[in-house]
Design a protein around this motif. Structure first.
Motif, short mmCIF file in Angstrom:
data_model
loop_
_atom_site.label_atom_id
_atom_site.label_comp_id
_atom_site.label_asym_id
_atom_site.label_seq_id
_atom_site.Cartn_x
_atom_site.Cartn_y
_atom_site.Cartn_z
N PHE A 151 0.90 -1.22 -0.02
CA PHE A 151 -0.14 -0.02 -0.07
C PHE A 151 0.79 1.35 0.03
CE2 PHE A 151 -2.53 -3.40 1.65
CZ PHE A 151 -3.92 -3.40 0.94
N ARG A 152 2.08 1.17 0.74
CA ARG A 152 2.89 2.22 0.66
C ARG A 152 3.41 2.45 -0.49
NH1 ARG A 152 5.75 0.76 4.50
NH2 ARG A 152 4.54 1.66 6.24
N ASN A 153 3.71 1.65 -1.39
CA ASN A 153 4.23 1.60 -2.76
C ASN A 153 3.26 2.20 -3.62
OD1 ASN A 153 6.92 0.66 -1.95
ND2 ASN A 153 6.52 -1.40 -2.59
N ILE A 154 1.81 1.98 -3.65
CA ILE A 154 1.02 2.53 -4.42
C ILE A 154 1.09 3.99 -4.13
CG2 ILE A 154 -1.57 2.96 -4.69
CD1 ILE A 154 -0.75 0.34 -5.60
N TYR A 155 1.25 4.41 -3.12
CA TYR A 155 1.35 5.92 -2.43
C TYR A 155 2.64 6.49 -3.22
CZ TYR A 155 2.48 10.39 -0.35
OH TYR A 155 2.74 11.58 0.02
N THR A 156 3.77 5.91 -3.19
CA THR A 156 4.93 6.51 -3.76
C THR A 156 4.90 6.72 -5.21
OG1 THR A 156 6.30 4.37 -3.41
CG2 THR A 156 6.29 5.92 -1.30
N THR A 157 4.25 5.56 -5.82
CA THR A 157 4.43 5.54 -7.21
C THR A 157 3.37 6.38 -7.94
OG1 THR A 157 4.72 2.96 -7.15
CG2 THR A 157 3.75 3.90 -9.22
N TYR A 158 2.23 6.86 -7.04
CA TYR A 158 1.22 7.69 -7.94
C TYR A 158 1.05 8.97 -7.46
CZ TYR A 158 0.22 3.16 -10.42
OH TYR A 158 0.08 2.04 -10.98
N PHE A 159 1.83 9.23 -6.39
CA PHE A 159 1.52 10.61 -5.49
C PHE A 159 2.82 11.19 -5.02
CE2 PHE A 159 -2.24 8.13 -4.95
CZ PHE A 159 -2.97 8.87 -5.65
N GLN A 160 4.01 11.29 -6.10
CA GLN A 160 5.29 11.58 -5.86
C GLN A 160 5.28 13.19 -5.44
OE1 GLN A 160 8.26 10.07 -8.33
NE2 GLN A 160 7.28 8.33 -8.60
N LYS A 161 5.92 13.70 -4.39
CA LYS A 161 5.86 14.92 -4.16
C LYS A 161 6.53 15.85 -5.19
CE LYS A 161 6.87 16.15 0.19
NZ LYS A 161 7.80 16.49 1.41
N GLU A 162 7.81 15.24 -5.64
CA GLU A 162 8.61 16.20 -6.65
C GLU A 162 7.76 16.54 -7.78
OE1 GLU A 162 9.60 13.40 -4.92
OE2 GLU A 162 11.00 14.16 -3.43
N LYS A 163 7.07 15.39 -8.40
CA LYS A 163 6.40 15.41 -9.40
C LYS A 163 5.11 16.63 -9.16
CE LYS A 163 7.49 11.34 -11.81
NZ LYS A 163 7.00 9.87 -12.31
N ILE A 164 4.50 16.51 -8.34
CA ILE A 164 3.16 17.30 -7.85
C ILE A 164 3.74 18.68 -7.90
CG2 ILE A 164 1.35 18.07 -6.26
CD1 ILE A 164 1.48 14.88 -5.53
N ILE A 165 4.84 19.09 -7.06
CA ILE A 165 5.42 20.41 -6.79
C ILE A 165 5.75 20.91 -8.52
CG2 ILE A 165 7.24 21.79 -6.19
CD1 ILE A 165 7.36 19.83 -3.89
N ALA A 166 6.38 20.23 -9.16
CA ALA A 166 6.60 20.36 -10.43
C ALA A 166 5.54 20.97 -11.32
CB ALA A 166 7.46 19.28 -11.32
#
Length: 352
Positions: A329-344
């Motif tokens: 479940f944590r990998n689902i989060y890190t795969t699709y909700f990456q902070k760096e990509k959202i900031i970009a």
């Protein structure tokens, strides 16, 4: 580039997200000030280089004047606003010639249940925004259909979670004599907590469970009554509203989170749970699911929010099969909700 960011500064997860976003943008050499309306005016220094200007909350039109005066004084290059700040920020920006006026829109029309006149007025203001950030593709469609907003100015960008697990739930459900089930969020009719009660009544008898509901709201008494009528008082705990620190403890203790909302523009609680490695069963109406491209997750862990039979079946299957650890479940989060990509993506909208 100078940015004024209007939102309600408080202890909520949404406020924490916007504060963290502001800090990240400052590191990218943007000049940002957060502005919020509250009972008492003050200036808060909340992080290096980041201040929160609290304006005294008055009547509607006096608030408009306060926002206009602040923008006239600050002369920002960019204004970002959400919720009740949108209309005064848009109007003031137009009068002052601020060309970059971004709206961050969060709520599906069904949740607002607006009158035709309210939709018409909101549509007029939204059409004056230079860009509109929404949290999901479903909300983008909402704006196009209900508010007649051009799709070219709408940009879906997800949230990330401000929580982070301090340890791993090694074996989900393994040797558990009691399954701790959690449901965080406001207790409102649209949040649909009653579906969980109906579903748990129908789970297999061999499964021992206890439900922990974190939150409060207008439907709490009705939900408590349902619990009493079904003689479940010894199996359902109402915890009230929890602080961010307490919510982290909550996610760490819970074995399974169930999120049954009838509709959610995004559903921040979903990515909070995922980021903490919590197994989840989530209503298929959550806008956040639109970002998740993992077919196995969507098939096994989402359900029809209008069917207690569907939820009971998914619940029995998840507990019986025990297929996935918290890392999944944590990998689902890190795969699709990456902070760096959202900031970009936010920076891309700012710099259009």
């Amino acid at each position: 580039m100078k940015i004024i960011f209007f939102y309600t500064y408080n202890q909520s997860f949404l406020s924490s997200f916007f504060k963290e976003l502001s800090i990240q943008l400052i590191e990218g050499e943007y000049d940002i000030k957060i502005v919020s309306l509250k009972e008492k005016s003050e200036l808060l220094e909340v992080a290096p280089g980041l201040s929160v200007q609290i304006l005294k909350k008055r009547s509607k039109w006096l608030n408009y004047i306060s926002i206009f005066k602040l923008l006239m004084s600050e002369k920002p290059d960019v204004v970002i606003s959400n919720f009740s700040y949108v209309n005064p920020a848009i109007l003031s920006g137009k009068l002052l010639g601020i060309k970059k006026n971004i709206v961050w829109f969060h709520t599906v029309t069904q949740a607002l249940n607006p009158s035709k006149n309210q939709v018409r007025i909101k549509s007029i203001f939204l059409k004056q925004a230079s860009e509109i950030i929404v949290n999901s593709e479903s909300l983008k469609g909402d704006l196009e259909h209900d508010y007649s907003i051009s799709k070219t100015k709408i940009f879906p960008i997800p949230f990330w979670s401000s929580l982070e697990a301090s340890h791993t739930k090694s074996e989900v459900f393994k040797k558990k004599s009691l399954i701790k089930i959690g449901c965080p969020g406001r207790i409102e009719e649209v949040k649909n907590q009653q579906l969980i009660i109906d579903s748990l009544v129908n789970v297999e008898e061999r499964i021992s469970w206890r439900l922990y509901i974190a939150g409060s709201g207008s439907n709490e008494e009705s939900l408590r009554l349902k619990v009493r009528q079904l003689n479940l008082e010894d199996k359902v705990d109402f915890l009230g509203v929890l602080s961010i620190d307490k919510m982290k403890e909550y996610y760490e203790e819970i074995d399974l989170i169930i999120l049954p909302s009838k509709f959610e523009a995004f559903g921040l609680v979903l990515i909070e749970a995922l980021s903490m490695g919590c197994p989840v069963l989530v209503s298929e109406s959550f806008g956040a699911l639109g970002y998740i491209k993992d077919g196995e997750f969507l098939n096994k862990y989402s359900f029809n929010p209008h069917s207690s039979v569907d939820l009971s079946a998914k619940l029995n299957n998840v507990i019986a099969n025990k297929e996935h650890s918290s890392d999944y479940f944590r990998n689902i989060y890190t795969t699709y909700f990456q902070k760096e990509k959202i900031i970009a993506k936010v920076e891309e909208v700012i710099n259009l």
